[in-house]
Structure formats: structure tokens, C-alpha cells
Design a protein around this motif. Structure first.
Motif, PDB file in Angstrom:
ATOM      1  N   VAL A 164     101.304 -99.277  85.451  1.00  0.00           N
ATOM      2  CA  VAL A 164     102.020-100.101  86.284  1.00  0.00           C
ATOM      3  C   VAL A 164     103.640 -99.706  86.269  1.00  0.00           C
ATOM      4  O   VAL A 164     104.135 -99.606  87.224  1.00  0.00           O
ATOM      5  CB  VAL A 164     101.775-101.543  85.739  1.00  0.00           C
ATOM      6  CG1 VAL A 164     102.543-102.396  86.493  1.00  0.00           C
ATOM      7  CG2 VAL A 164     100.286-101.889  86.189  1.00  0.00           C
ATOM      8  N   GLU A 165     104.345 -99.943  85.205  1.00  0.00           N
ATOM      9  CA  GLU A 165     105.674 -99.753  85.011  1.00  0.00           C
ATOM     10  C   GLU A 165     106.063 -98.464  85.441  1.00  0.00           C
ATOM     11  O   GLU A 165     107.141 -98.597  86.272  1.00  0.00           O
ATOM     12  CB  GLU A 165     106.136-100.117  83.528  1.00  0.00           C
ATOM     13  CG  GLU A 165     105.865-101.434  83.183  1.00  0.00           C
ATOM     14  CD  GLU A 165     106.490-101.724  81.798  1.00  0.00           C
ATOM     15  OE1 GLU A 165     107.247-100.737  81.100  1.00  0.00           O
ATOM     16  OE2 GLU A 165     106.129-102.670  81.119  1.00  0.00           O
ATOM     17  N   PRO A 166     105.684 -97.496  85.254  1.00  0.00           N
ATOM     18  CA  PRO A 166     106.194 -96.093  85.583  1.00  0.00           C
ATOM     19  C   PRO A 166     105.729 -95.681  87.293  1.00  0.00           C
ATOM     20  O   PRO A 166     106.443 -95.094  87.700  1.00  0.00           O
ATOM     21  CB  PRO A 166     105.740 -94.901  84.834  1.00  0.00           C
ATOM     22  CG  PRO A 166     104.667 -95.569  84.191  1.00  0.00           C
ATOM     23  CD  PRO A 166     104.750 -96.953  84.100  1.00  0.00           C
ATOM     24  N   GLU A 201     105.557 -87.907  97.530  1.00  0.00           N
ATOM     25  CA  GLU A 201     106.264 -87.740  96.362  1.00  0.00           C
ATOM     26  C   GLU A 201     107.751 -88.201  96.513  1.00  0.00           C
ATOM     27  O   GLU A 201     108.493 -88.623  95.811  1.00  0.00           O
ATOM     28  CB  GLU A 201     106.392 -86.444  96.025  1.00  0.00           C
ATOM     29  CG  GLU A 201     107.194 -85.953  94.539  1.00  0.00           C
ATOM     30  CD  GLU A 201     107.042 -84.683  94.179  1.00  0.00           C
ATOM     31  OE1 GLU A 201     107.656 -84.438  92.933  1.00  0.00           O
ATOM     32  OE2 GLU A 201     106.330 -83.965  94.519  1.00  0.00           O
ATOM     33  N   MET A 202     108.159 -88.140  98.006  1.00  0.00           N
ATOM     34  CA  MET A 202     109.530 -88.653  98.459  1.00  0.00           C
ATOM     35  C   MET A 202     109.965 -90.181  98.168  1.00  0.00           C
ATOM     36  O   MET A 202     110.986 -90.517  97.724  1.00  0.00           O
ATOM     37  CB  MET A 202     109.941 -88.074  99.721  1.00  0.00           C
ATOM     38  CG  MET A 202     111.210 -88.572 100.168  1.00  0.00           C
ATOM     39  SD  MET A 202     111.464 -87.947 102.059  1.00  0.00           S
ATOM     40  CE  MET A 202     113.027 -88.575 102.222  1.00  0.00           C
ATOM     41  N   PHE A 203     108.705 -90.722  98.319  1.00  0.00           N
ATOM     42  CA  PHE A 203     108.757 -92.084  98.169  1.00  0.00           C
ATOM     43  C   PHE A 203     108.356 -92.708  96.901  1.00  0.00           C
ATOM     44  O   PHE A 203     108.619 -93.699  96.452  1.00  0.00           O
ATOM     45  CB  PHE A 203     108.411 -92.932  99.257  1.00  0.00           C
ATOM     46  CG  PHE A 203     108.588 -92.195 100.638  1.00  0.00           C
ATOM     47  CD1 PHE A 203     109.856 -92.830 101.051  1.00  0.00           C
ATOM     48  CD2 PHE A 203     107.835 -91.602 101.401  1.00  0.00           C
ATOM     49  CE1 PHE A 203     110.250 -92.234 102.384  1.00  0.00           C
ATOM     50  CE2 PHE A 203     108.335 -91.165 102.540  1.00  0.00           C
ATOM     51  CZ  PHE A 203     109.493 -91.453 103.038  1.00  0.00           C
ATOM     52  N   ASP A 204     107.348 -91.994  96.173  1.00  0.00           N
ATOM     53  CA  ASP A 204     106.697 -92.529  95.156  1.00  0.00           C
ATOM     54  C   ASP A 204     106.691 -91.496  93.924  1.00  0.00           C
ATOM     55  O   ASP A 204     106.911 -90.267  94.056  1.00  0.00           O
ATOM     56  CB  ASP A 204     105.114 -92.777  95.394  1.00  0.00           C
ATOM     57  CG  ASP A 204     104.697 -93.397  96.564  1.00  0.00           C
ATOM     58  OD1 ASP A 204     105.434 -94.571  96.767  1.00  0.00           O
ATOM     59  OD2 ASP A 204     104.229 -92.860  97.559  1.00  0.00           O
ATOM     60  N   PRO A 205     106.806 -92.107  92.691  1.00  0.00           N
ATOM     61  CA  PRO A 205     106.647 -91.173  91.474  1.00  0.00           C
ATOM     62  C   PRO A 205     105.384 -90.791  91.295  1.00  0.00           C
ATOM     63  O   PRO A 205     104.474 -91.267  91.612  1.00  0.00           O
ATOM     64  CB  PRO A 205     106.893 -92.208  90.309  1.00  0.00           C
ATOM     65  CG  PRO A 205     106.639 -93.610  90.806  1.00  0.00           C
ATOM     66  CD  PRO A 205     106.950 -93.477  92.393  1.00  0.00           C
ATOM     67  N   ASP A 252      95.236 -89.868  87.403  1.00  0.00           N
ATOM     68  CA  ASP A 252      95.923 -88.897  88.333  1.00  0.00           C
ATOM     69  C   ASP A 252      96.773 -89.818  89.508  1.00  0.00           C
ATOM     70  O   ASP A 252      96.167 -90.476  90.316  1.00  0.00           O
ATOM     71  CB  ASP A 252      94.929 -88.092  88.962  1.00  0.00           C
ATOM     72  CG  ASP A 252      95.621 -86.753  89.870  1.00  0.00           C
ATOM     73  OD1 ASP A 252      97.104 -86.816  89.821  1.00  0.00           O
ATOM     74  OD2 ASP A 252      94.922 -85.978  90.372  1.00  0.00           O
ATOM     75  N   MET A 253      98.060 -89.490  89.332  1.00  0.00           N
ATOM     76  CA  MET A 253      98.822 -90.351  90.473  1.00  0.00           C
ATOM     77  C   MET A 253      99.839 -89.245  91.001  1.00  0.00           C
ATOM     78  O   MET A 253     100.878 -89.276  91.532  1.00  0.00           O
ATOM     79  CB  MET A 253      99.763 -91.359  89.759  1.00  0.00           C
ATOM     80  CG  MET A 253      99.395 -92.574  89.461  1.00  0.00           C
ATOM     81  SD  MET A 253      98.263 -92.821  88.103  1.00  0.00           S
ATOM     82  CE  MET A 253      99.171 -92.207  86.751  1.00  0.00           C
TER      83      MET A 253
END
Length: 638
Positions: free
Chosen positions: A433-435, A391-395, A385-386
């Protein structure tokens, strides 16, 4: 009835008549005959002219023939009327004898009629033997047993040898005719197939029976030209590319027909019952490029292959769904295989051979062991869970690791599950990691909606401190533990560095858009909490004319909160400054703090800027210090 001696006397009399008749016949055959009176004696040793008082009558050959014809005519007439014919002899010599014989024959006929009437009255009575009238003694007759039926003798019994002789003659004649017919048929066939190929002769499946060599070669070439290349699909369907469509021409090599020409015509008829099949390789020329283009453009099929898979039914039971190879063709493989076959002399291409059809990469057979693992571990799912991020700065988002993926990574040592950590680490790198990582060694660019300058791009720099960085090895170790426990879980990956979470350990919660924005160009600060402006203030940033003191742009975070701190040293920085509220944002000593100045904002930073920090009025610094939490993003833009 006649006495016995009378019978013998009668027999001698009849014999004498017969002898005389024979002699008369012989004399007639010689052309002359001598007639005597009835009372005249005749002796063969005595000269008739000397002893006889009257000379004998001499007849010519023609006269004798007339006498004989008359006698035969008289006898035939007597037979037709039921009377005995006179003995063939000259009429003058046998007149008295004929009268005597006629009387005797009449008497014998009466006896036969009498016996026939008696037999008609009593059919079972034994036949009576007719005897001469001179025999007065009845001979005893054998008695037949009761129920005896006399066997009639066929009229063929007297000449049974005649039909046998006729049948033998017929067989010989039939055999001769048959031999003649066969000989005519054989030599006719030799003539018919002279200079031509024998019956039931095939070359490359072309029937050349009855053709000359030139006709046969033309037929073989025409057929090959018409057929061109024949593709046989996996279901047996034949698809023909005519030779003319790719410039194909055929010729028959020298001596290619030698085996066909060597067939013996002497035994041509044997070929009526047997077939000869010859295969010869034709010389051909064609355009390989044209043929490859035809193969690539043809619609061979449109159903792609489908891999076998493990499925779960409504009851939670896993099963194998078999693969489906479809009907699509790898045209590159088919083209190479076709050219290879043509070069070897074969114009029939069996497409199922040499891997011309696309096939599923995963078969049902290969999944049998995996099915066992699915049965035991297939219900376990690991959800990463991410979503608990700014959310404004991070996916943000979630990633589910299911059995269809991780079952390929596990093996067993006894009852202990062993995870292929390289495979697992590669998955973490690709899907987490990538997304989702925003703090990366190779840089990371964010899109940010600024307050006054609109959308700007923020690049990760060497002094940036904000972002998420996954600890791959630690994440894989925990994954192995989750699988060994055999329970589905929802977790976060392990981090080297974590970004800002709306809910912090201090108990301060934020729903969204909680951050501090510093605009160097406008020398202003904005503090947003849950998307609403909490406060804003003019500031003074680092001295712009000195690169060592100018404030760096990027995305930072509140690393710490310290009251009543002393900043700098005279030994290193050449100054010392006491502040009430210290909030560092990077590892170089840059941060937010209060500093007593006569003015803030404007162009002060151009000539009297800080050493890189963001100088705030005391009351503003106090409010920010009270509201911020460690880890909160600080965005600095030009």
C-alpha cells in the motif's frame, strides 16, 4: 695335675691370701698397717705386743701409700710383660706370697698355651677345661652335635646394661634441648609479632602479615586506590580503571578491622600453616560522571550480535545457523550496573552478569519449531507484481513474500494452516500500500513532466479518479489460500481501484506514456500514445471566473465512452446539450466531449467557458474516442 683335695687346699690358700689383702687394704685406708714375719702366728683376739716375741712394724699413712703405689706399679709392669701382677698389698707383707703366686701363675700360663696350640691343630675339637694342678680326675665333657659352631660372647655381654643407661641419658638430654629450642622459637615469635599482624593474614587480598595497624591500613588503601574499578570481561580478561582517573578516594571505616585485630597472638604459630582472608567494605568518594564517561569512551568490542537464522543449503535443505552474540557492550547498562556495584561496596564488575553484553534477539533454540515449518512450507514464495502499470504516473516493481517472513504468521489447527491475518495485513500495508498505492484517502502527489510548463506537482484531490488502491482484506485472504496450496505464485494484489494498464481488456496495448494532457492556462490538449504525440488541439475549459464551473486540476481517468449522449438537464443544470462523443473523467459529470464552437483556445474560458468539461472540435473528439480506452489517465494542469 693336682688331686681333688689338693685343689680344695689351694682354693683355701688363695682365699686366705685374698682376705689378708683386703685387711691390708683396709688398714692402709685407715693410715696404719702392722707387718708380721712369715712364721709368726696372729690371732685377732690376742694382743700382738704381749704374745709376739718381736714387736710389729708400724707404718705411717704416707709410707703405706708409697708401698701401695710401688706394688701397683710392679703389677702393671708384670701385666705388660705377660706375667701376673702381684696382689695389691704392702710389699713387706706379701713378698713370700707374691713369689708363690707368681710360680702358680706361670704354671697356669703354660697349660693355657698348650691347650691353644692343640685347638689350633684341631679347631673342631671341644675346648678343654683348665683345672687346678691338684685335681687329677678329668670330668666328662659333653659332646657337641655335628656342624656346631661355638658362639662367641661379645665383650658387651658382661655390661649390657651400660649402653641402655647411656641411651636413656642421651634421650633425656636431647628432649631438654628440643624443649628449650621450641620455647625460644615460641617466645621469639611472640616478640616478633608484638603489635603486628600475624603471618598469612590478608585483607581484601592484601597481605598485611608483619605490619602494624597503620601500615596495614595504608597498604589496603593504596591497593584499592591503584585498582580503582576492575572489569572482568566474558573471557576472563581484567580491565582496570585506576581510581585516580575518576577522582576516587578511599578510607577505612571505624571498627572495620576489629575482626582482624581480634586474632589471638598466643597461638601465632598456628598461622604459619593456615591463611586468614578478611573482606572489608571501604568508604569511597568518586565522580560518577567521570566514571560513566570513561565507560562510554572505552573500546569494549566491535563485533555486533548476529541473530540465529534458518538457511538453505545447495540441496534445498533448511538448517539453523546459530546466533553469535559478538563482543559489543551496552555501555548504558554497564554504567548503571557499575555504579550499583560501587555503591554496595564492590569494586569488581563481572560484565557477563546483568546483561552488560549485547545479545542476539533470536536464538537457535527459538527456531526449532520454525525449522519444521520451513521444511514443509519453506519453498513457497508469493511474488506481488506491480510492473503492469503506466510507469510515468505510477510506481512499479515487485515484492516477494518469502518463508523467512510468513512462517512467523502461520499455525496449525490439526492439519489446517491458519494465518495470522493481522500480521499479514500489516505486511501488506507496509510493503504494497505505502509504496505502490496512488489513490489514497490522505492525498497523493505525483511529479509530472508537462509539455509546456516543465515539471509540475499533481496533488490528489477530492475529484481525482485515477490511481491504484489495494484491497487489503481481500489480498490477505488470497495470501492464506496461496499458502494452503503450498505452491509459489506470481500475482497482483487485490484492488479497490486499479490504475491504467498498458494492456487493457479491449485488446488495445500500450507500452509506455499513453495519456491525455490538458493545459488550462494554454487552453490546449495533447494525446500521447506509447510516448509519441498522437494528436493535439485547442480546447475550451470551464468558466474560470466561476468557481462552481471552473475545471479542476488533477489526475483523472476515462471512466466511460458513450456516443450520442445528452448532457445536463434543465431541472438540475438548467441546460441540456447533445454530443456525439462523451468521455466522463470523474464522478461529478466532468469529461471530454465535442461541442460546436466558432473558436477554441485563447481566452474564451475566461468569459465563455464551459460548466467544467473540456470542449473539443468534433473531429478531435472522434479521434480521441476511437483511440482511448477506459482507465486511461487524463492529466489536467493549470
Amino acid at each position: 695335675k693336682m688331686p681333688a683335695d689338693g685343689v680344695q687346699s689351694r682354693r683355701r690358700s688363695l682365699c686366705g691370701v685374698a682376705i689378708r689383702q683386703n685387711r691390708t687394704k683396709n688398714a692402709c685406708e685407715k693410715g696404719t698397717i702392722t707387718l708380721y714375719n712369715k712364721d709368726q702366728e696372729f690371732s685377732p683376739n690376742t694382743d700382738a705386743s704381749a704374745s709376739s716375741p718381736k714387736a710389729p712394724v708400724q707404718l705411717t699413712k704416707d709410707e703405706m701409700r708409697q708401698k701401695i703405689r710401688a706394688s701397683l706399679a710392679a703389677r702393671n709392669a708384670a701385666d705388660e710383660s705377660g706375667q701376673d701382677a702381684p696382689t695389691p698389698a704392702c710389699t713387706a707383707a706379701g713378698a713370700s706370697a707374691s713369689a708363690s703366686n707368681r710360680a702358680h701363675m706361670d704354671k697356669m700360663r703354660q697349660l693355657r698355651d698348650t691347650m691353644a696350640s692343640q685347638h689350633a691343630e684341631n679347631p673342631t675339637a671341644a675346648p678343654r677345661r683348665i683345672e687346678s694342678s691338684t685335681n687329677r680326675t678329668r670330668q666328662p665333657q659333653p659332646q657337641n652335635p655335628p656342624g656346631y659352631t661355638p658362639m662367641r660372647t661379645s665383650h658387651y655381654d658382661r655390661g649390657s646394661a651400660a649402653p641402655s643407661r647411656n641411651f636413656a641419658k642421651f634421650s633425656i638430654i636431647l628432649s631438654v634441648i628440643l624443649v628449650l629450642v621450641l620455647a625460644l622459637f615460641y617466645f621469639g615469635g611472640l616478640l616478633l609479632y608484638r603489635g603486628k599482624y600475624l603471618p598469612n593474614t590478608y585483607v581484601n587480598s592484601v597481605n598485611i602479615s608483619g605490619m602494624t595497624e597503620e601500615e596495614a591500613e595504608n597498604a589496603i588503601i593504596d591497593t584499592a586506590q591503584e585498582m580503582g574499578v576492575t572489569f572482568v570481561t566474558s573471557n576472563g580478561e581484567e580491565i582496570v580503571f585506576k581510581g585516580s582517573s575518576f577522582g576516587c578516594k578511599f578510607t577505612i571505616p571505624e571498627n572495620a578491622m576489629d575482626a582482624v585485630n581480634a586474632e589471638s597472638h598466643a597461638a601465632w604459630f598456628v598461622k604459619l600453616f593456615s591463611t586468614s582472608q578478611y573482606d572489608i567494605t571501604l568508604d569511597q568518594t568518586y565522580s560518577e560522571d567521570d566514571l560513566v564517561s570513561l565507560i562510554a569512551a572505552y573500546d569494549w568490542g566491535n563485533i555486533p550480535p548476529t541473530d540465529a537464522s534458518i538457511q538453505e543449503d545447495e540441496n534445498g535443505t533448511f538448517y539453523i545457523e546459530p546466533e553469535d552474540n559478538g563482543n559489543m557492550v551496552d555501555t548504558e547498562i554497564l554504567s548503571d550496573y557499575t555504579l550499583e556495584q560501587l555503591r554496595s561496596g564492590s569494586n569488581t564488575i563481572y560484565m557477563a552478569m546483568n546483561g552488560c553484553y549485547m545479545e542476539a534477539s533470536v536464538t537457535a533454540e527459538s527456531l526449532e519449531e520454525t525449522l519444521d515449518l520451513y521444511t514443509k512450507y519453506g519453498s513457497v514464495e508469493i511474488t506481488y507484481d506491480m510492473t503492469n502499470r503506466e510507469e510515468m504516473f505510477d510506481p512499479v516493481g515487485t515484492v516477494v513474500l518469502g518463508h523467512e517472513t510468513y512462517l512467523d504468521w502461520i499455525t496449525f489447527e490439526g492439519d489446517t494452516l491458519v494465518l495470522d491475518k493481522e500480521e499479514a495485513a500489516a505486511w501488506v500495508e507496509e510493503y504494497i500500500v505505502e509504496p505502490y498505492d496512488t489513490f489514497c484517502s490522505d492525498g497523493y502527489t505525483r511529479t509530472f513532466q508537462s509539455t509546456m510548463d516543465g515539471v509540475v506537482q499533481l496533488t490528489l484531490t477530492e475529484t481525482s479518479t485515477y490511481g491504484w488502491q489495494t484491497d487489503v482484506d481481500a489480498t490477505v485472504d488470497m495470501l492464506e489460500q496461496y499458502l494452503q496450496d503450498g505452491e509459489s505464485v506470481t500475482v497482483e494484489s487485490e484492488y479497490v481501484q486499479a490504475g491504467f494498464r498498458p494492456q487493457t481488456s479491449s485488446g488495445v496495448t500500450f507500452d509506455e506514456r499513453t495519456y491525455i494532457e490538458v493545459d488550462i492556462c494554454n487552453q490546449h490538449l495533447w494525446f500521447y500514445v506509447d510516448g509519441e504525440l498522437y494528436l493535439d488541439s485547442d480546447v475550451v475549459t470551464g468558466l474560470a471566473s466561476d468557481p462552481e464551473r471552473a475545471t479542476k486540476t488533477g489526475v483523472f481517468k476515462i471512466r466511460d465512452k458513450i456516443k450520442d449522449a445528452v448532457l445536463g438537464t434543465y431541472e438540475v443544470q438548467g441546460y441540456e446539450t447533445s454530443v456525439s462523443y462523451w468521455m466522463p473523467i470523474d464522478h461529478t459529470g466532468v469529461g471530454l466531449h465535442d461541442l460546436s464552437r466558432s473558436a477554441y483556445g485563447g481566452d474564451i474560458y475566461l468569459t465563455n467557458g464551459s460548466h467544467g468539461c473540456i470542449n473539443l472540435p468534433l473531429d478531435v473528439a472522434e479521434k480521441i474516442f476511437e483511440k482511448t480506452v477506459i482507465g486511461m489517465p487524463v492529466i489536467i494542469i493549470d
